[in-house]
Motif scaffolding. Structure first.
Motif, mmCIF file in Angstrom:
data_model
loop_
_atom_site.group_PDB
_atom_site.id
_atom_site.type_symbol
_atom_site.label_atom_id
_atom_site.label_comp_id
_atom_site.label_asym_id
_atom_site.label_seq_id
_atom_site.Cartn_x
_atom_site.Cartn_y
_atom_site.Cartn_z
ATOM 1 N N ILE A 84 -7.108 13.497 -4.478
ATOM 2 C CA ILE A 84 -6.841 12.282 -5.248
ATOM 3 C C ILE A 84 -7.755 11.186 -4.728
ATOM 4 O O ILE A 84 -7.636 10.753 -3.571
ATOM 5 C CB ILE A 84 -5.366 11.853 -5.115
ATOM 6 C CG1 ILE A 84 -4.444 12.965 -5.612
ATOM 7 C CG2 ILE A 84 -5.110 10.566 -5.894
ATOM 8 C CD1 ILE A 84 -2.975 12.677 -5.387
ATOM 9 N N ASP A 85 -8.675 10.761 -5.565
ATOM 10 C CA ASP A 85 -9.630 9.718 -5.183
ATOM 11 C C ASP A 85 -8.960 8.364 -5.398
ATOM 12 O O ASP A 85 -8.992 7.793 -6.484
ATOM 13 C CB ASP A 85 -10.894 9.834 -6.031
ATOM 14 C CG ASP A 85 -11.995 8.890 -5.552
ATOM 15 O OD1 ASP A 85 -11.828 8.292 -4.472
ATOM 16 O OD2 ASP A 85 -13.004 8.742 -6.273
ATOM 17 N N GLY A 86 -8.323 7.882 -4.360
ATOM 18 C CA GLY A 86 -7.601 6.619 -4.499
ATOM 19 C C GLY A 86 -7.038 6.164 -3.169
ATOM 20 O O GLY A 86 -7.634 6.412 -2.114
ATOM 21 N N GLN A 87 -5.891 5.505 -3.206
ATOM 22 C CA GLN A 87 -5.284 4.964 -1.996
ATOM 23 C C GLN A 87 -3.773 5.149 -2.058
ATOM 24 O O GLN A 87 -3.194 5.354 -3.128
ATOM 25 C CB GLN A 87 -5.627 3.480 -1.863
ATOM 26 C CG GLN A 87 -5.139 2.629 -3.016
ATOM 27 C CD GLN A 87 -5.546 1.170 -2.908
ATOM 28 O OE1 GLN A 87 -5.362 0.408 -3.834
ATOM 29 N NE2 GLN A 87 -6.094 0.749 -1.784
ATOM 30 N N THR A 88 -3.150 5.068 -0.881
ATOM 31 C CA THR A 88 -1.697 5.142 -0.844
ATOM 32 C C THR A 88 -1.102 3.838 -1.356
ATOM 33 O O THR A 88 -1.779 2.791 -1.375
ATOM 34 C CB THR A 88 -1.189 5.396 0.583
ATOM 35 O OG1 THR A 88 -1.523 4.258 1.396
ATOM 36 C CG2 THR A 88 -1.790 6.662 1.169
ATOM 37 N N LEU A 89 0.157 3.885 -1.749
ATOM 38 C CA LEU A 89 0.826 2.669 -2.186
ATOM 39 C C LEU A 89 0.947 1.673 -1.025
ATOM 40 O O LEU A 89 0.940 0.460 -1.244
ATOM 41 C CB LEU A 89 2.214 3.008 -2.735
ATOM 42 C CG LEU A 89 3.029 1.847 -3.298
ATOM 43 C CD1 LEU A 89 2.279 1.130 -4.412
ATOM 44 C CD2 LEU A 89 4.397 2.320 -3.785
ATOM 45 N N THR A 90 1.009 2.184 0.185
ATOM 46 C CA THR A 90 1.032 1.297 1.354
ATOM 47 C C THR A 90 -0.202 0.413 1.385
ATOM 48 O O THR A 90 -0.116 -0.813 1.558
ATOM 49 C CB THR A 90 1.110 2.124 2.655
ATOM 50 O OG1 THR A 90 2.300 2.902 2.645
ATOM 51 C CG2 THR A 90 1.107 1.222 3.878
ATOM 52 N N GLN A 91 -1.381 1.023 1.214
ATOM 53 C CA GLN A 91 -2.624 0.256 1.213
ATOM 54 C C GLN A 91 -2.690 -0.659 -0.004
ATOM 55 O O GLN A 91 -3.160 -1.799 0.083
ATOM 56 C CB GLN A 91 -3.824 1.204 1.234
ATOM 57 C CG GLN A 91 -5.179 0.503 1.336
ATOM 58 C CD GLN A 91 -5.305 -0.322 2.598
ATOM 59 O OE1 GLN A 91 -5.063 0.177 3.688
ATOM 60 N NE2 GLN A 91 -5.657 -1.607 2.452
ATOM 61 N N TRP A 92 -2.204 -0.152 -1.140
ATOM 62 C CA TRP A 92 -2.221 -0.963 -2.362
ATOM 63 C C TRP A 92 -1.384 -2.225 -2.169
ATOM 64 O O TRP A 92 -1.773 -3.308 -2.612
ATOM 65 C CB TRP A 92 -1.666 -0.136 -3.521
ATOM 66 C CG TRP A 92 -1.755 -0.815 -4.861
ATOM 67 C CD1 TRP A 92 -2.761 -0.728 -5.765
ATOM 68 C CD2 TRP A 92 -0.767 -1.701 -5.430
ATOM 69 N NE1 TRP A 92 -2.489 -1.496 -6.876
ATOM 70 C CE2 TRP A 92 -1.265 -2.108 -6.687
ATOM 71 C CE3 TRP A 92 0.453 -2.186 -5.008
ATOM 72 C CZ2 TRP A 92 -0.564 -2.969 -7.531
ATOM 73 C CZ3 TRP A 92 1.160 -3.055 -5.833
ATOM 74 C CH2 TRP A 92 0.653 -3.447 -7.082
ATOM 75 N N MET A 93 -0.247 -2.107 -1.495
ATOM 76 C CA MET A 93 0.613 -3.267 -1.251
ATOM 77 C C MET A 93 -0.063 -4.278 -0.324
ATOM 78 O O MET A 93 0.130 -5.483 -0.449
ATOM 79 C CB MET A 93 1.959 -2.806 -0.681
ATOM 80 C CG MET A 93 2.821 -2.067 -1.698
ATOM 81 S SD MET A 93 4.239 -1.199 -0.971
ATOM 82 C CE MET A 93 5.185 -2.558 -0.297
ATOM 83 N N ILE A 94 -0.866 -3.765 0.623
ATOM 84 C CA ILE A 94 -1.630 -4.666 1.501
ATOM 85 C C ILE A 94 -2.678 -5.413 0.685
ATOM 86 O O ILE A 94 -2.899 -6.618 0.865
ATOM 87 C CB ILE A 94 -2.289 -3.873 2.640
ATOM 88 C CG1 ILE A 94 -1.211 -3.283 3.566
ATOM 89 C CG2 ILE A 94 -3.254 -4.756 3.420
ATOM 90 C CD1 ILE A 94 -1.755 -2.332 4.606
ATOM 91 N N ASP A 95 -3.332 -4.690 -0.235
ATOM 92 C CA ASP A 95 -4.371 -5.304 -1.075
ATOM 93 C C ASP A 95 -3.791 -6.222 -2.143
ATOM 94 O O ASP A 95 -4.488 -7.084 -2.679
ATOM 95 C CB ASP A 95 -5.203 -4.213 -1.747
ATOM 96 C CG ASP A 95 -5.983 -3.373 -0.749
ATOM 97 O OD1 ASP A 95 -6.121 -3.819 0.407
ATOM 98 O OD2 ASP A 95 -6.435 -2.266 -1.117
ATOM 99 N N HIS A 96 -2.523 -6.006 -2.508
ATOM 100 C CA HIS A 96 -1.878 -6.807 -3.554
ATOM 101 C C HIS A 96 -0.567 -7.373 -2.996
ATOM 102 O O HIS A 96 0.532 -6.899 -3.351
ATOM 103 C CB HIS A 96 -1.599 -5.965 -4.801
ATOM 104 C CG HIS A 96 -2.816 -5.362 -5.423
ATOM 105 N ND1 HIS A 96 -3.403 -4.213 -4.931
ATOM 106 C CD2 HIS A 96 -3.578 -5.760 -6.481
ATOM 107 C CE1 HIS A 96 -4.453 -3.925 -5.673
ATOM 108 N NE2 HIS A 96 -4.586 -4.840 -6.604
ATOM 109 N N PRO A 97 -0.637 -8.380 -2.122
ATOM 110 C CA PRO A 97 0.590 -8.910 -1.495
ATOM 111 C C PRO A 97 1.534 -9.587 -2.479
ATOM 112 O O PRO A 97 2.733 -9.672 -2.223
ATOM 113 C CB PRO A 97 0.055 -9.900 -0.463
ATOM 114 C CG PRO A 97 -1.311 -10.280 -0.972
ATOM 115 C CD PRO A 97 -1.854 -9.074 -1.643
#
Length: 579
Positions: free
Chosen positions: A352-365
């Motif tokens: 899966i070429d992407g990111q975890t939801l953990t990282q997504w939450m960091i990027d989108h506070p």
């Protein structure tokens, strides 16, 4: 196959003094792997005498049960599989009667009784509708395992209160019990058991163990000689061998496949070329690799060498691929097709070429409500794919959710997944431990209870709450500390609403319901939870924004303390004439 489930079976049926045999019987003893995953089925049905077409119903019921049961998901429990099949059979037979000349007289329609025995692993599952019977045979007599659904008006008059095809819905008796080698069961129609005493039946079966077909025929013939005027059917089942308590396909695979070493970049491994290590922990190693045959990028997951002696961990590791291969959803991680012989223990899945939801939450506070809804709806679809197969993920958390570059959300990591069809197979491994991550685990698990779909819903609601609150938890860290019902009743929900975020008040009510400590107070389905996140529930619209004391008790009491302090200072200044 050594140490596999094995039975001996004897069967016989005769029309007796009737013109047509309205009884029908059947059995299925499949080869592995179905033998291990679904077990052995033995069934008998008896068409009612008042109907001229009930023999059609009896045959359809038995054949349909045997054929369709083995087509149900291997992940389903025996109970769910058989009940689904019998419900479909009942609906078809009832509809057949409604479309026939017997529409207003169901006693003459497509109706039958049915009793079925399913032996899987070391458990016997009994299903029953009507007045055919299943007995467990002992040396001295019989133990009746079914109850007749017959209402007796007098010594000569009675009627069936329940049968397959009678009504649009069917009520099925169910019983499960542990079996041992040598256990013997008898399935019989009323034409047999009403005319034979228990001691005679037990004696015939005991004496005829070397030829069970002959013993079944002897029971039928003797019932006929004693005046039976009905159709006669007998089936005798003897359990010869059982799988040992610590044997299953998973355990065998554990012993057959060695653990791989720690892999380095550019290393060749079972037809893959390792590109780099993606993640490493004390429990597993995850690598990005390229399939040398297809040139496709894949993910290789290997167990930690340090846990090679932990049978429970290795079983869960093997279950990951087993689970993934049985779920077909765009929102669940897909395993790679296994085209080559394996030489080590590992799992290969899509990359899966992407990111975890953990990282997504960091990027989108501070994500918008629509962004959160979109993610939650996709995760819910993935969870529903689990639940349709009687599986619970049990470890839903941001680290186990991936978002690819197209915005597609996928659930990954199935090491904690509970599969009903596998859980009912006997195993020595301790499954009492909580496998999920504490802050996302539903409260009922901390009480030692088995979860259901509402437990996964709780985890999803915690994640939703986190995305909308900047990472906070609805009960802080108190859920994992609350190990009694009383302690859980004292849990206090912290409102998701905050002064620095524009979240509608009714959303807080939705989350509060999905995050109830008592699972019975949560939503009745995931779809209902997702719907309420998108559409204001009228019951919640009337509620105003919670007071500050509810939204932020700490800030409220700090403010009260400050005001009181100012009042005290003012009084002191007035008292002493300051200023």
């Amino acid at each position: 196959m050594a140490n596999a489930l094995k039975i001996s079976l004897g069967q016989h049926s005769d029309k007796g003094r009737k013109e047509v045999n309205q009884d029908f019987y059947g059995a299925a003893n499949p080869k592995p792997p179905l033998l291990g995953s679904k077990g052995i089925v033995v069934a008998v049905a008896d068409g009612i005498g008042s109907s001229e077409v009930s023999q059609i119903a009896a045959e359809f019921a038995v054949r349909g049960l045997i054929d369709d049961y083995y087509c149900t998901s291997e992940a389903w429990s025996v109970k769910k599989s058989v009940e689904r099949v019998l419900s479909a059979t009942n609906s078809w037979l009832h509809a057949k009667t409604q479309q026939s000349a017997y529409r207003y007289d169901k006693d003459k329609g497509y109706v039958c009784t049915l009793s079925a025995l399913v032996i899987k692993s070391t458990t016997a599952h009994i299903f029953h509708v009507g007045d055919t019977r299943i007995y467990r045979v002992h040396a001295s007599g019989l133990e009746q395992l079914t109850q007749d659904h017959r209402v007796r008006i007098s010594e000569t008059q009675s009627y069936l209160s329940r049968a397959v095809g009678f009504n649009p819905r069917i009520d099925i008796d169910y019983l499960s019990l542990q079996v041992a080698v040598g256990d013997t069961f008898l399935l019989a129609s009323d034409g047999v058991y009403e005319h034979l005493d228990e001691a005679f039946i037990a004696g015939v079966i005991e004496a005829g163990r070397t030829n069970l077909d002959m013993a079944a025929r002897q029971l039928v013939d003797e019932a006929y000689e004693r005046g039976s005027t009905d159709n006669l059917t007998a089936q005798i089942v003897v359990v010869d061998t059982l799988p040992p308590h610590n044997a299953s396909e998973l355990h065998q695979r554990v012993s057959e496949l060695p653990l791989p070493p720690v892999l380095e970049a550019r290393a060749s491994f079972d037809g893959y070329t390792i590109v780099r290590e993606v993640h490493a922990s004390s429990r597993s190693h995850i690598y990005l690799a390229v399939d040398t045959e297809t040139s496709e990028q894949v993910i290789i997951k290997t167990p930690s060498i340090d846990l090679g002696g932990d049978a429970a961990y290795l079983e869960r590791f093997l279950m990951e691929e087993w689970v993934a291969r049985r779920i077909n959803s765009p929102h669940v991680l897909k395993p790679c097709a296994q085209t080559r012989e394996r030489h080590h223990l590992y799992v290969a899945t899509e990359f899966i070429d992407g990111q975890t939801l953990t990282q997504w939450m960091i990027d989108h506070p501070k994500p918008s409500l629509d962004m959160v809804r979109g993610i939650v709806a996709q995760v819910a679809k993935g969870l529903q794919a689990f639940h349709r197969l009687e599986m619970l993920h049990q470890d839903l958390r941001p680290e186990n959710i991936m978002i690819d570059r197209t915005g597609t959300v996928k659930i990954i990591d199935f090491g904690a997944t509970r599969v009903a069809g596998v859980a009912e197979m006997s195993t020595p491994l301790d499954r009492s431990e909580i496998l999920g991550t504490a802050q996302y685990t539903a409260p009922e698990y901390f009480l030692g209870q088995e979860g259901d779909f509402r437990s996964d819903m709780f985890s999803l609601a915690v994640i939703t709450y986190q995305m909308l609150s900047g990472g906070r938890l609805p009960y802080g860290t108190e859920v994992s500390k609350s190990r009694t019902p009383a302690a859980q009743r004292r849990l206090r929900y912290d409102s998701v609403l905050a002064d620095d975020r524009e979240t509608p008040a009714w959303i807080d009510s939705v989350l509060h319901k999905a995050l109830q400590p008592d699972p019975l107070k949560r939503y009745e389905s995931l779809s209902e939870f997702v719907h309420d996140l998108h559409h204001p529930n009228p019951a919640y619209l009337s509620k105003t924004r919670p007071a500050l004391v509810e939204r932020n008790p700490v800030l409220f009491w700090k403010s009260v303390s400050l005001v009181l302090a100012l009042v005290v200072v003012g009084l002191l200044m007035a008292r002493y004439g300051v200023g």
